[in-house]
Design a protein around this motif. Structure first.
Motif, PDB file in Angstrom:
ATOM      1  N   ARG A 398      10.049 -23.448   2.042  1.00 46.12           N
ATOM      2  CA  ARG A 398       8.749 -22.831   1.767  1.00 46.12           C
ATOM      3  C   ARG A 398       8.905 -21.324   1.665  1.00 46.12           C
ATOM      4  N   ILE A 399       8.226 -20.757   0.656  1.00 44.96           N
ATOM      5  CA  ILE A 399       8.193 -19.309   0.463  1.00 44.96           C
ATOM      6  C   ILE A 399       6.740 -18.867   0.412  1.00 44.96           C
ATOM      7  N   LYS A 400       6.403 -17.800   1.135  1.00 44.15           N
ATOM      8  CA  LYS A 400       5.050 -17.240   1.095  1.00 44.15           C
ATOM      9  C   LYS A 400       5.039 -16.078   0.107  1.00 44.15           C
ATOM     10  N   LEU A 401       4.033 -16.043  -0.760  1.00 43.47           N
ATOM     11  CA  LEU A 401       3.893 -14.986  -1.752  1.00 43.47           C
ATOM     12  C   LEU A 401       2.515 -14.348  -1.647  1.00 43.47           C
ATOM     13  N   PRO A 402       2.405 -13.053  -1.972  1.00 44.82           N
ATOM     14  CA  PRO A 402       1.066 -12.446  -2.082  1.00 44.82           C
ATOM     15  C   PRO A 402       0.247 -13.156  -3.155  1.00 44.82           C
ATOM     16  N   ALA A 403      -1.052 -13.150  -2.997  1.00 38.37           N
ATOM     17  CA  ALA A 403      -1.925 -13.927  -3.880  1.00 38.37           C
ATOM     18  C   ALA A 403      -1.766 -13.529  -5.338  1.00 38.37           C
ATOM     19  N   GLU A 404      -1.674 -12.209  -5.635  1.00 37.76           N
ATOM     20  CA  GLU A 404      -1.586 -11.784  -7.032  1.00 37.76           C
ATOM     21  C   GLU A 404      -0.268 -12.224  -7.673  1.00 37.76           C
ATOM     22  N   ILE A 405       0.842 -12.209  -6.882  1.00 42.50           N
ATOM     23  CA  ILE A 405       2.129 -12.661  -7.414  1.00 42.50           C
ATOM     24  C   ILE A 405       2.103 -14.172  -7.599  1.00 42.50           C
ATOM     25  N   MET A 406       1.465 -14.878  -6.647  1.00 46.28           N
ATOM     26  CA  MET A 406       1.371 -16.332  -6.744  1.00 46.28           C
ATOM     27  C   MET A 406       0.599 -16.744  -7.998  1.00 46.28           C
ATOM     28  N   GLU A 407      -0.470 -16.016  -8.294  1.00 45.27           N
ATOM     29  CA  GLU A 407      -1.283 -16.333  -9.468  1.00 45.27           C
ATOM     30  C   GLU A 407      -0.458 -16.166 -10.749  1.00 45.27           C
TER      31      GLU A 407
END
Length: 684
Positions: A398-407
């Motif tokens: 699992r990798i956590k990303l900031p919302a804008e990068i995830m989008e």
């Protein structure tokens, strides 16, 4: 600062940021020598005084076993002391000095190969009549090919001739006696153990040979052979002169042939030997003797011995494959996973070695898995290892990303992974999480795409114009941003890194000298490209090194060091056994001096072929204005980076400049060049 270590032959090379080299260390640094056959009359004080002549050293003596270990601070001093101390009389006996190889798994030994005939050769010589047979009796005690014959009556028209040479042409004997026919007989002479004991005793009676140990070699029924290890080739030559030509009675006067020879030694742990034992026993090489016996500390030593260096060079790579095993690989590259050097991975390998009949070894420095043993055993081991890799691939990460990068990743990044990675599988969880599974290569591709998405989001978040790639000089596409803040097209940055010939690799933006970290380099290119990049960095480093060089054999990865004093012109490669001229840096040129070889080299066929090729290519080939090295231009911009002298120059006008960005500025201003390769000139 990040670092990484790779093995090149017997050397460990450490790389740091920019793929530059920070240190090189030879694995074989012998600082200990072993002295055996020490006389009890030679006191500890006398031994300390003798050793002190070479410098500071510690001495550990075992009087009961008549030996001592001497530890020096420097490997060069230890080697010099070993040569001088070997066969030197200390007290009432001569000592044998050898380097301590207890930590080695592979080395070369000098020595003598003794070969002799163990059969008594006789012949029945027949004549036309009794009168000729009576005349032949007069040849008793006559010399024939260096042997004094014993001639006795066999019957009315024939005689029995004994004490003949072991090998001769029967026609020569017919001519010697003017006989009608000759019938040769060969009888086996003596017991193996008795013959070896008598030969050992005979050799130790010769001057300077009292401490030598003879090792019998497995041979045929009628022939015998033995090996005597020596400290060096010069010592072997001295002993050879003392032994050569002996004709012992217990060998019926057959001559003992003594030849200077070498042995390649492999030291195996018991599990490894059990896996390859049958392969070693069945291996046969012309002119090469193979022996194996138990060594110290639960190990087995295998020796390949020959007096013919060419035959030994043929046998060595085949034995390397048998003993060390084959590299587990696909058609493209070795199968490697970082998990193999973790505690879990080592446990899996230990289990494979315990269950299967193969022997598996993970080499971190080479980034390889080696599997030794029979074909069926190796296949069984591969199945077990692959099962473990499949289990690793199935694990979810699992990798956590900031919302804008995830989008942005969901919209633009996912399709890249689906198109290029068949085995990759990812699942979008919460809005800022990525769950995925796959191989190391799959995970690396994911990280690269995430880096691209992160760089793109950052570029779009500012109001400044879109940055220009320093390589292609156009707006960045699928950008990757370095730590210094400069952005590149992904493909351009990969090309910049993989085609590098100048190290450390730096950002080529004008007035920027940021060095790319080793971890960032490893992240943007494949494992195979990463390995090749480090190999290129090392080879470029060797070009400017005064004493460290690559073996001239293109199939060998070993390195050799030139003699600083140039006292000796020849050295030997441990990898392929080639004898190398340290002055010309090529394989030994027998019958020619270095000066003669250099003159003949200028007329070599390859030079003529190069001239022909250059004439055929015409203007597509030009010489570097700084060093004269040739470059061929097939396509691309006018910027040329010379791999020989490292200078940058312009293809159009051959102007030489010290840095790449200066060449790019020059070709834009002087030659009106743009990224579209002259199709869209700049208005300047």
């Amino acid at each position: 600062m990040s670092s990484d270590t790779l093995a090149f032959g017997e050397w460990d090379v450490t790389f740091t940021d920019g793929a530059s080299i920070s240190s090189i260390k030879e694995r074989r640094e012998y600082t200990d020598i072993l002295l055996t056959n020490l006389s009890s009359s030679f006191t500890n004080a006398q031994l300390q005084t003798e050793i002190a002549r070479f410098g500071s050293a510690s001495v550990m003596r075992d009087s009961r076993r008549k030996r001592a270990r001497v530890r020096f601070l420097d490997a060069g001093v230890a080697a010099a002391a070993m040569i001088e101390m070997d066969n030197k009389r200390l007290g009432l006996s001569r000592v044998e000095a050898t380097l301590d190889r207890s930590k080695d798994t592979h080395w070369i030994e000098d020595g003598l190969l003794l070969e002799y005939d163990r059969c008594q050769t006789a012949a029945v010589v027949s004549f036309v009549n009794a009168e000729e047979a009576n005349v032949a009796l007069n040849f008793n005690r006559s010399m024939f090919q260096g042997r004094r014959l014993r001639v006795t009556r066999e019957d009315e028209t024939s005689v029995l001739v004994e004490e003949l040479p072991a090998i001769f042409d029967p026609d020569d004997l017919v001519g010697f006696f003017m006989a009608h026919t000759v019938s040769v007989t060969r009888d086996y002479a003596g017991d193996d153990e008795e013959t070896n004991f008598l030969l050992q005793s005979l050799i130790r009676e010769q001057p300077g040979c009292a401490h030598l140990t003879l090792t019998p070699l497995g041979t045929g029924f009628e022939e015998g052979a033995a090996w005597i290890r020596m400290a060096n080739d010069e010592r072997a030559a001295d002993v050879s002169r003392e032994i050569r030509g002996l004709r012992p009675i217990f060998l019926h006067g057959n001559i003992v042939q003594a030849q200077r020879s070498q042995a390649v030694v492999w030291k195996l742990v018991k599990d490894q030997y059990a896996a390859v034992k049958s392969l070693v026993e069945n291996a046969q090489f012309e002119g090469v003797y193979l022996i194996h016996f138990a060594g110290a500390s639960e190990t087995v030593e295998i020796r390949a011995i020959s007096a013919d260096s060419r035959k030994l060079r043929v046998a060595k790579p085949a034995m390397d494959t048998i003993v060390k095993g084959e590299i587990w690989q696909t058609d493209e590259a070795p199968l490697w996973d970082r998990n193999w050097v973790t505690e879990v991975g080592r446990g899996v390998i230990d289990e494979v070695n315990r269950v299967s009949a193969a022997y598996v070894y993970a080499d971190l420095a080479e980034r390889t898995i080696r599997i030794a043993g029979q074909d069926e055993a190796r296949e069984c081991a591969k199945v077990m290892l692959q099962t473990h890799l499949d289990a690793l691939d199935a694990q979810r990460h699992r990798i956590k990303l900031p919302a804008e990068i995830m989008e942005y990743f969901v919209e633009h990044g996912m399709h890249q992974l689906a198109d290029t990675l068949a085995r990759f599988d990812s699942t979008i969880g919460r809005s800022t999480d990525i769950e995925f599974r796959g191989t190391d290569i799959a995970r690396q591709k994911l990280y690269t795409v995430i880096d691209q998405c992160s760089a793109e989001v950052k570029i779009r978040s500012v109001s400044t114009p879109r940055p220009t790639c320093p390589v292609c000089t156009t707006e960045v596409v699928e950008p990757l941003t370095l730590f210094c803040g400069h952005s590149y097209c992904s493909e351009c940055l990969v090309h910049l890194v993989t085609s590098a010939l100048d190290f450390p690799i730096e950002c080529i933006t004008q007035d920027c000298r940021h060095t790319l970290s080793l971890r960032s380099i490893e992240r943007i290119i494949s494992p195979l490209q990463y390995r090749r990049l480090l190999e290129t960095s090392f080879r470029m480093y060797l070009r400017g090194h005064e004493t460290l060089h690559e073996c001239p054999n293109p199939d060998c990865t070993q390195l050799w060091t030139a003699s600083e004093s140039e006292v000796t012109r020849l050295t030997q490669c441990l990898g392929c056994l080639a004898r190398i001229c340290t002055r010309c840096r090529v394989e030994e040129h027998n019958g020619m001096s270095c000066e003669e070889f250099q003159r003949s080299k200028a007329l070599h066929r390859s030079e003529r072929l190069l001239a022909t090729w250059r004439a055929e290519r015409g203007n597509d080939v030009k010489a570097c204005p700084n060093c004269g090295a040739l470059s061929e231009k097939i396509d691309g911009c006018p910027h040329i980076h010379c791999p020989n002298c490292k200078r940058h120059w312009c293809w159009e006008c051959s102007r030489s400049l010290p840095r790449a960005e200066l060449v790019y500025a020059h070709i834009r201003r002087r030659h009106n060049w743009a990224a579209e390769r002259f199709l869209a000139p700049l208005n300047m």
